[in-house]
Design a protein around this motif. Structure first.
Motif, PDB file in Angstrom:
ATOM      1  N   MET A 163     -91.901  54.542  48.220  1.00  0.00           N
ATOM      2  CA  MET A 163     -91.166  55.238  46.909  1.00  0.00           C
ATOM      3  C   MET A 163     -92.293  55.276  45.885  1.00  0.00           C
ATOM      4  SD  MET A 163     -88.058  54.992  45.129  1.00  0.00           S
ATOM      5  CE  MET A 163     -87.042  56.571  45.177  1.00  0.00           C
ATOM      6  N   THR A 164     -92.756  56.280  45.328  1.00  0.00           N
ATOM      7  CA  THR A 164     -93.976  56.237  44.035  1.00  0.00           C
ATOM      8  C   THR A 164     -93.306  56.018  42.893  1.00  0.00           C
ATOM      9  OG1 THR A 164     -95.060  57.881  45.464  1.00  0.00           O
ATOM     10  CG2 THR A 164     -95.477  57.550  43.144  1.00  0.00           C
ATOM     11  N   LYS A 165     -93.826  55.290  42.311  1.00  0.00           N
ATOM     12  CA  LYS A 165     -93.501  54.954  40.695  1.00  0.00           C
ATOM     13  C   LYS A 165     -93.907  56.007  39.775  1.00  0.00           C
ATOM     14  CE  LYS A 165     -93.095  50.997  37.796  1.00  0.00           C
ATOM     15  NZ  LYS A 165     -93.658  49.694  37.570  1.00  0.00           N
ATOM     16  N   VAL A 166     -93.141  56.531  39.166  1.00  0.00           N
ATOM     17  CA  VAL A 166     -93.392  57.811  38.178  1.00  0.00           C
ATOM     18  C   VAL A 166     -93.153  57.029  36.919  1.00  0.00           C
ATOM     19  CG1 VAL A 166     -92.873  60.128  37.431  1.00  0.00           C
ATOM     20  CG2 VAL A 166     -92.589  59.585  39.874  1.00  0.00           C
ATOM     21  N   LEU A 167     -94.328  57.179  35.977  1.00  0.00           N
ATOM     22  CA  LEU A 167     -94.274  56.623  34.665  1.00  0.00           C
ATOM     23  C   LEU A 167     -94.590  57.790  33.832  1.00  0.00           C
ATOM     24  CD1 LEU A 167     -96.462  53.480  35.248  1.00  0.00           C
ATOM     25  CD2 LEU A 167     -93.744  53.609  35.179  1.00  0.00           C
ATOM     26  N   MET A 168     -93.824  57.834  32.462  1.00  0.00           N
ATOM     27  CA  MET A 168     -94.075  58.654  31.472  1.00  0.00           C
ATOM     28  C   MET A 168     -95.070  58.238  30.482  1.00  0.00           C
ATOM     29  SD  MET A 168     -90.610  60.423  30.856  1.00  0.00           S
ATOM     30  CE  MET A 168     -89.177  59.769  32.044  1.00  0.00           C
ATOM     31  N   THR A 169     -96.084  59.063  30.051  1.00  0.00           N
ATOM     32  CA  THR A 169     -96.707  58.423  29.073  1.00  0.00           C
ATOM     33  C   THR A 169     -96.076  58.596  27.496  1.00  0.00           C
ATOM     34  OG1 THR A 169     -98.202  60.492  28.971  1.00  0.00           O
ATOM     35  CG2 THR A 169     -98.809  58.814  30.220  1.00  0.00           C
ATOM     36  N   LEU A 170     -96.863  58.084  26.439  1.00  0.00           N
ATOM     37  CA  LEU A 170     -96.063  58.449  25.162  1.00  0.00           C
ATOM     38  C   LEU A 170     -96.187  59.952  24.910  1.00  0.00           C
ATOM     39  CD1 LEU A 170     -94.659  57.257  22.855  1.00  0.00           C
ATOM     40  CD2 LEU A 170     -97.051  56.731  21.948  1.00  0.00           C
ATOM     41  N   PRO A 171     -97.644  60.453  25.176  1.00  0.00           N
ATOM     42  CA  PRO A 171     -97.536  62.026  24.872  1.00  0.00           C
ATOM     43  C   PRO A 171     -96.396  62.878  25.709  1.00  0.00           C
ATOM     44  CG  PRO A 171     -99.809  60.995  25.063  1.00  0.00           C
ATOM     45  CD  PRO A 171     -98.940  60.211  25.609  1.00  0.00           C
ATOM     46  N   PHE A 172     -96.384  62.209  26.858  1.00  0.00           N
ATOM     47  CA  PHE A 172     -95.428  63.285  27.477  1.00  0.00           C
ATOM     48  C   PHE A 172     -93.840  63.310  26.879  1.00  0.00           C
ATOM     49  CE2 PHE A 172     -91.994  63.769  30.770  1.00  0.00           C
ATOM     50  CZ  PHE A 172     -92.581  64.946  31.566  1.00  0.00           C
ATOM     51  N   ARG A 218     -97.512  78.050  24.295  1.00  0.00           N
ATOM     52  CA  ARG A 218     -98.741  77.952  24.198  1.00  0.00           C
ATOM     53  C   ARG A 218     -99.460  78.447  25.672  1.00  0.00           C
ATOM     54  NH1 ARG A 218    -100.872  72.105  23.360  1.00  0.00           N
ATOM     55  NH2 ARG A 218    -102.848  73.304  23.607  1.00  0.00           N
ATOM     56  N   GLU A 219    -100.713  79.002  25.473  1.00  0.00           N
ATOM     57  CA  GLU A 219    -101.100  79.780  26.820  1.00  0.00           C
ATOM     58  C   GLU A 219    -101.570  78.549  27.774  1.00  0.00           C
ATOM     59  OE1 GLU A 219    -101.749  82.864  29.342  1.00  0.00           O
ATOM     60  OE2 GLU A 219    -100.824  82.910  27.409  1.00  0.00           O
ATOM     61  N   ASP A 220    -102.676  77.750  27.332  1.00  0.00           N
ATOM     62  CA  ASP A 220    -103.229  76.872  28.164  1.00  0.00           C
ATOM     63  C   ASP A 220    -103.366  75.397  27.522  1.00  0.00           C
ATOM     64  OD1 ASP A 220    -103.448  78.190  30.768  1.00  0.00           O
ATOM     65  OD2 ASP A 220    -105.101  79.403  29.980  1.00  0.00           O
ATOM     66  N   ILE A 221    -103.857  74.490  28.230  1.00  0.00           N
ATOM     67  CA  ILE A 221    -104.024  73.062  27.416  1.00  0.00           C
ATOM     68  C   ILE A 221    -105.360  72.867  27.926  1.00  0.00           C
ATOM     69  CG2 ILE A 221    -103.436  71.823  29.773  1.00  0.00           C
ATOM     70  CD1 ILE A 221    -101.573  70.174  27.172  1.00  0.00           C
ATOM     71  N   THR A 222    -106.079  72.111  27.037  1.00  0.00           N
ATOM     72  CA  THR A 222    -107.431  71.983  27.181  1.00  0.00           C
ATOM     73  C   THR A 222    -107.736  70.777  28.075  1.00  0.00           C
ATOM     74  OG1 THR A 222    -107.741  70.615  25.119  1.00  0.00           O
ATOM     75  CG2 THR A 222    -108.007  72.852  25.069  1.00  0.00           C
ATOM     76  N   VAL A 223    -108.955  70.558  28.555  1.00  0.00           N
ATOM     77  CA  VAL A 223    -109.374  69.471  29.418  1.00  0.00           C
ATOM     78  C   VAL A 223    -109.586  68.195  28.388  1.00  0.00           C
ATOM     79  CG1 VAL A 223    -111.202  68.061  30.696  1.00  0.00           C
ATOM     80  CG2 VAL A 223    -110.628  70.704  30.929  1.00  0.00           C
ATOM     81  N   ALA A 224    -109.719  68.417  27.006  1.00  0.00           N
ATOM     82  CA  ALA A 224    -109.935  67.292  26.149  1.00  0.00           C
ATOM     83  C   ALA A 224    -108.480  66.678  25.728  1.00  0.00           C
ATOM     84  CB  ALA A 224    -110.453  67.919  25.042  1.00  0.00           C
ATOM     85  N   GLU A 225    -107.645  67.608  25.699  1.00  0.00           N
ATOM     86  CA  GLU A 225    -106.009  67.045  25.620  1.00  0.00           C
ATOM     87  C   GLU A 225    -105.626  66.369  26.781  1.00  0.00           C
ATOM     88  OE1 GLU A 225    -103.419  70.326  23.016  1.00  0.00           O
ATOM     89  OE2 GLU A 225    -104.897  71.288  24.527  1.00  0.00           O
ATOM     90  N   ILE A 226    -106.018  66.781  27.994  1.00  0.00           N
ATOM     91  CA  ILE A 226    -105.620  65.989  29.095  1.00  0.00           C
ATOM     92  C   ILE A 226    -106.192  64.629  29.071  1.00  0.00           C
ATOM     93  CG2 ILE A 226    -105.798  65.842  31.407  1.00  0.00           C
ATOM     94  CD1 ILE A 226    -105.335  69.048  31.567  1.00  0.00           C
ATOM     95  N   ASP A 271    -107.185  63.020  26.597  1.00  0.00           N
ATOM     96  CA  ASP A 271    -106.549  62.248  25.637  1.00  0.00           C
ATOM     97  C   ASP A 271    -105.082  61.472  25.969  1.00  0.00           C
ATOM     98  OD1 ASP A 271    -106.464  61.300  22.712  1.00  0.00           O
ATOM     99  OD2 ASP A 271    -104.871  62.677  22.260  1.00  0.00           O
ATOM    100  N   ALA A 272    -104.506  62.216  26.724  1.00  0.00           N
ATOM    101  CA  ALA A 272    -103.324  61.732  27.231  1.00  0.00           C
ATOM    102  C   ALA A 272    -103.492  60.711  28.139  1.00  0.00           C
ATOM    103  CB  ALA A 272    -102.444  63.031  27.814  1.00  0.00           C
TER     104      ALA A 272
END
Length: 108
Positions: free
Chosen positions: A1-10, A93-101, A103-104
């Motif tokens: 079983m895989t552990k799924v963790l939520m980051t603060l930005p999520f 929003r249309e898309d998300i940038t690589v920089a935002e990803i 950063d997360a």
């Protein structure tokens, strides 16, 4: 079983979206279950040093199907660990940038 963790930005974005879209948890629950079972779903995002995927989910609050639904961005850290990085509504929003990803990922 895989552990799924939520980051603060999520968590922050999920909380904001849940104020407007009441069925969001039910809409993205199948994605959580698939990730926990070890499935690698969605499309890999090119141009990154990390293994990052984007998954589309239906938004049953606005009835436009997956194309106008939610996007979940997650990082496959190992076969046993997945980080949920970002979530957004395609109608917002249309898309998300690589920089935002990136950063997360730094915040995870």
């Amino acid at each position: 079983m895989t552990k799924v963790l939520m980051t603060l930005p999520f968590k922050r974005r999920f909380k904001d979206l849940s104020k407007r879209y009441r069925k969001i948890l039910a809409d993205i629950q199948p994605i959580f279950e698939a990730l926990e079972s070890g499935e690698v779903i969605g499309d890999r995002i090119a141009g990154m040093d990390f293994v990052v995927f984007e998954v589309r989910a239906r938004n049953s609050d606005i009835l436009t199907g997956k194309s106008g639904g939610y996007r979940l961005i997650y990082q496959l850290v190992s076969p046993e660990s997945v980080y949920l990085l970002l979530i957004y509504a395609k109608s917002d929003r249309e898309d998300i940038t690589v920089a935002e990803i990136e950063d997360a990922i730094d915040q995870s």
